[in-house]
Write a protein that holds these residues in place. Structure first.
Motif, PDB file in Angstrom:
ATOM      1  N   ALA A  30      -3.208 -13.319  -5.468  1.00  0.00           N
ATOM      2  CA  ALA A  30      -2.207 -12.767  -4.508  1.00  0.00           C
ATOM      3  C   ALA A  30      -2.739 -11.693  -3.972  1.00  0.00           C
ATOM      4  O   ALA A  30      -3.433 -10.817  -4.796  1.00  0.00           O
ATOM      5  N   GLN A  31      -1.984 -11.008  -2.853  1.00  0.00           N
ATOM      6  CA  GLN A  31      -2.666  -9.929  -2.151  1.00  0.00           C
ATOM      7  C   GLN A  31      -1.501  -9.462  -1.425  1.00  0.00           C
ATOM      8  O   GLN A  31      -0.434 -10.259  -0.765  1.00  0.00           O
ATOM      9  N   GLU A  32      -1.286  -7.926  -1.635  1.00  0.00           N
ATOM     10  CA  GLU A  32      -0.106  -7.442  -0.735  1.00  0.00           C
ATOM     11  C   GLU A  32      -0.722  -6.304  -0.056  1.00  0.00           C
ATOM     12  O   GLU A  32      -1.571  -5.555  -0.571  1.00  0.00           O
ATOM     13  N   ALA A  33      -0.228  -6.053   1.039  1.00  0.00           N
ATOM     14  CA  ALA A  33      -0.792  -4.937   1.860  1.00  0.00           C
ATOM     15  C   ALA A  33      -0.342  -3.666   1.489  1.00  0.00           C
ATOM     16  O   ALA A  33      -1.382  -2.631   1.516  1.00  0.00           O
ATOM     17  N   GLY A  34       0.791  -3.313   1.022  1.00  0.00           N
ATOM     18  CA  GLY A  34       1.306  -2.153   0.697  1.00  0.00           C
ATOM     19  C   GLY A  34       1.839  -1.142   1.705  1.00  0.00           C
ATOM     20  O   GLY A  34       1.909  -1.587   2.687  1.00  0.00           O
ATOM     21  N   GLY A  35       2.311   0.005   1.032  1.00  0.00           N
ATOM     22  CA  GLY A  35       2.846   0.758   1.979  1.00  0.00           C
ATOM     23  C   GLY A  35       2.182   1.837   2.642  1.00  0.00           C
ATOM     24  O   GLY A  35       2.732   2.776   3.684  1.00  0.00           O
ATOM     25  N   GLY A  36       0.768   1.757   2.360  1.00  0.00           N
ATOM     26  CA  GLY A  36       0.009   2.920   3.076  1.00  0.00           C
ATOM     27  C   GLY A  36      -0.880   3.822   2.072  1.00  0.00           C
ATOM     28  O   GLY A  36      -0.206   3.795   0.965  1.00  0.00           O
ATOM     29  N   PRO A  37      -1.911   4.302   2.294  1.00  0.00           N
ATOM     30  CA  PRO A  37      -2.654   4.900   1.684  1.00  0.00           C
ATOM     31  C   PRO A  37      -2.377   6.365   1.206  1.00  0.00           C
ATOM     32  O   PRO A  37      -3.034   7.000   0.270  1.00  0.00           O
ATOM     33  N   ALA A  38      -1.218   6.856   1.704  1.00  0.00           N
ATOM     34  CA  ALA A  38      -0.709   8.371   1.344  1.00  0.00           C
ATOM     35  C   ALA A  38       0.920   8.349   1.228  1.00  0.00           C
ATOM     36  O   ALA A  38       1.401   7.459   1.468  1.00  0.00           O
ATOM     37  N   GLY A  39       1.053   9.326   0.428  1.00  0.00           N
ATOM     38  CA  GLY A  39       2.546   9.378  -0.086  1.00  0.00           C
ATOM     39  C   GLY A  39       2.964  10.738  -0.558  1.00  0.00           C
ATOM     40  O   GLY A  39       2.071  11.527  -0.895  1.00  0.00           O
ATOM     41  N   ASP A  40       4.159  10.881  -0.998  1.00  0.00           N
ATOM     42  CA  ASP A  40       4.727  12.059  -1.546  1.00  0.00           C
ATOM     43  C   ASP A  40       5.347  12.084  -2.786  1.00  0.00           C
ATOM     44  O   ASP A  40       5.856  13.120  -3.359  1.00  0.00           O
ATOM     45  N   SER A  41       5.732  10.929  -3.360  1.00  0.00           N
ATOM     46  CA  SER A  41       6.502  10.663  -4.610  1.00  0.00           C
ATOM     47  C   SER A  41       5.376  10.078  -5.603  1.00  0.00           C
ATOM     48  O   SER A  41       4.651   9.012  -5.323  1.00  0.00           O
ATOM     49  N   LEU A  42       5.641  10.755  -6.853  1.00  0.00           N
ATOM     50  CA  LEU A  42       4.591   9.901  -7.903  1.00  0.00           C
ATOM     51  C   LEU A  42       5.438   8.597  -8.297  1.00  0.00           C
ATOM     52  O   LEU A  42       5.014   7.883  -9.303  1.00  0.00           O
ATOM     53  N   PHE A  43       6.627   8.156  -7.926  1.00  0.00           N
ATOM     54  CA  PHE A  43       7.187   7.076  -8.390  1.00  0.00           C
ATOM     55  C   PHE A  43       6.986   6.023  -7.489  1.00  0.00           C
ATOM     56  O   PHE A  43       7.146   4.708  -7.920  1.00  0.00           O
ATOM     57  N   THR A  44       6.332   6.212  -6.455  1.00  0.00           N
ATOM     58  CA  THR A  44       5.871   4.818  -5.532  1.00  0.00           C
ATOM     59  C   THR A  44       4.454   5.260  -5.032  1.00  0.00           C
ATOM     60  O   THR A  44       4.150   5.810  -3.947  1.00  0.00           O
ATOM     61  N   ILE A  45       3.547   4.799  -5.945  1.00  0.00           N
ATOM     62  CA  ILE A  45       2.143   5.004  -5.867  1.00  0.00           C
ATOM     63  C   ILE A  45       1.398   3.612  -5.299  1.00  0.00           C
ATOM     64  O   ILE A  45       0.345   3.102  -5.791  1.00  0.00           O
ATOM     65  N   SER A  46       2.203   2.785  -4.738  1.00  0.00           N
ATOM     66  CA  SER A  46       1.491   1.385  -4.240  1.00  0.00           C
ATOM     67  C   SER A  46       0.925   1.448  -2.790  1.00  0.00           C
ATOM     68  O   SER A  46       1.650   1.629  -1.994  1.00  0.00           O
ATOM     69  N   ASN A  47      -0.253   1.075  -2.971  1.00  0.00           N
ATOM     70  CA  ASN A  47      -0.989   0.876  -1.523  1.00  0.00           C
ATOM     71  C   ASN A  47      -1.342  -0.637  -1.620  1.00  0.00           C
ATOM     72  O   ASN A  47      -2.323  -0.786  -1.181  1.00  0.00           O
ATOM     73  N   GLY A  48      -0.585  -1.426  -2.195  1.00  0.00           N
ATOM     74  CA  GLY A  48      -1.028  -2.851  -2.258  1.00  0.00           C
ATOM     75  C   GLY A  48      -1.788  -3.124  -3.386  1.00  0.00           C
ATOM     76  O   GLY A  48      -2.072  -2.275  -4.125  1.00  0.00           O
ATOM     77  N   GLY A  49      -2.387  -4.189  -3.220  1.00  0.00           N
ATOM     78  CA  GLY A  49      -3.233  -4.739  -4.331  1.00  0.00           C
ATOM     79  C   GLY A  49      -3.668  -6.229  -4.344  1.00  0.00           C
ATOM     80  O   GLY A  49      -3.065  -6.904  -3.365  1.00  0.00           O
ATOM     81  N   LYS A  50      -4.425  -6.508  -5.315  1.00  0.00           N
ATOM     82  CA  LYS A  50      -4.895  -7.911  -5.447  1.00  0.00           C
ATOM     83  C   LYS A  50      -4.592  -8.461  -6.935  1.00  0.00           C
ATOM     84  O   LYS A  50      -4.649  -7.519  -7.616  1.00  0.00           O
ATOM     85  N   SER A  51      -4.201  -9.580  -6.997  1.00  0.00           N
ATOM     86  CA  SER A  51      -3.918  -9.929  -8.365  1.00  0.00           C
ATOM     87  C   SER A  51      -4.727 -11.555  -8.618  1.00  0.00           C
ATOM     88  O   SER A  51      -4.472 -12.335  -7.898  1.00  0.00           O
ATOM     89  N   HIS A  52      -5.277 -11.672  -9.676  1.00  0.00           N
ATOM     90  CA  HIS A  52      -5.609 -12.884 -10.219  1.00  0.00           C
ATOM     91  C   HIS A  52      -4.844 -13.349 -11.691  1.00  0.00           C
ATOM     92  O   HIS A  52      -4.611 -12.550 -12.349  1.00  0.00           O
ATOM     93  N   ASN A  53      -4.400 -14.695 -11.475  1.00  0.00           N
ATOM     94  CA  ASN A  53      -3.359 -15.097 -12.579  1.00  0.00           C
ATOM     95  C   ASN A  53      -3.849 -16.485 -13.126  1.00  0.00           C
ATOM     96  O   ASN A  53      -4.349 -17.324 -12.407  1.00  0.00           O
ATOM     97  N   LEU A  54      -3.572 -16.716 -14.399  1.00  0.00           N
ATOM     98  CA  LEU A  54      -3.728 -17.956 -14.765  1.00  0.00           C
ATOM     99  C   LEU A  54      -2.342 -18.387 -15.843  1.00  0.00           C
ATOM    100  O   LEU A  54      -1.948 -17.340 -16.551  1.00  0.00           O
ATOM    101  N   GLY A  55      -2.058 -19.552 -15.811  1.00  0.00           N
ATOM    102  CA  GLY A  55      -0.915 -19.865 -16.603  1.00  0.00           C
ATOM    103  C   GLY A  55      -1.336 -21.623 -17.101  1.00  0.00           C
ATOM    104  O   GLY A  55      -1.973 -22.202 -16.499  1.00  0.00           O
ATOM    105  N   LEU A  56      -0.752 -21.529 -18.310  1.00  0.00           N
ATOM    106  CA  LEU A  56      -0.935 -22.832 -18.975  1.00  0.00           C
ATOM    107  C   LEU A  56       0.506 -23.166 -19.569  1.00  0.00           C
ATOM    108  O   LEU A  56       1.059 -22.134 -20.132  1.00  0.00           O
ATOM    109  N   LYS A  57       0.841 -24.388 -19.736  1.00  0.00           N
ATOM    110  CA  LYS A  57       1.811 -24.895 -20.249  1.00  0.00           C
ATOM    111  C   LYS A  57       1.459 -26.326 -21.257  1.00  0.00           C
ATOM    112  O   LYS A  57       0.940 -27.281 -20.646  1.00  0.00           O
TER     113      LYS A  57
END
Length: 105
Positions: A30-57
C-alpha cells in the motif's frame, strides 16, 4: 488540537491465494501520498508512506479459525515547526503483528 484534512491519493495492491480448504494467504503493498512534507502540529506528522503486509488464515473446522497478520509501514519524512523550533522525522517505520481467533455460532 486543531486538525485539518486534505484529499489524498492512496492505493493498495493485493494478491491472495487459497492453498486448500483450510489454508489461505495474502500479500499486499500500500502507498499513500500524505498531507505534505511540512506541518505545525505534533499530532499530525504524516507525509504518507508505504506498507508491506502479509496475512495467513487457517480454518480449524467449519466453525473456527485462526488468522495472523504482519505489517511494516514506512512513514514519509516530515518537518514540524512549532513555537519557533523545528523537528524532522525521517526513516521511521513500525512492525505490527495481529492474531485473531474466530468462533462462529
Amino acid at each position: 488540537v486543531i486538525s485539518g484534512y486534505t484529499n489524498e491519493i492512496s492505493f493498495n495492491f493485493s494478491v491472495r491465494r487459497k492453498f486448500s480448504n483450510k489454508i489461505s494467504a495474502s500479500l499486499s503493498y500500500a502507498q499513500e501520498a500524505g498531507g505534505g512534507p511540512a506541518g505545525d502540529s505534533l499530532f499530525t506528522i504524516s507525509n504518507g508512506g508505504k506498507s508491506h503486509n502479509l496475512g495467513l488464515k487457517y480454518s480449524l473446522n467449519d466453525n473456527a479459525g485462526i488468522s495472523a497478520g504482519y505489517s511494516r509501514p514506512n512513514f514519509g519524512k516530515v518537518s514540524i515547526s512549532s513555537s519557533g523550533m523545528t523537528a524532522v522525522y525521517s526513516g521511521n517505520s513500525a512492525d505490527t503483528i495481529g492474531v485473531k481467533f474466530q468462533v462462529n455460532f
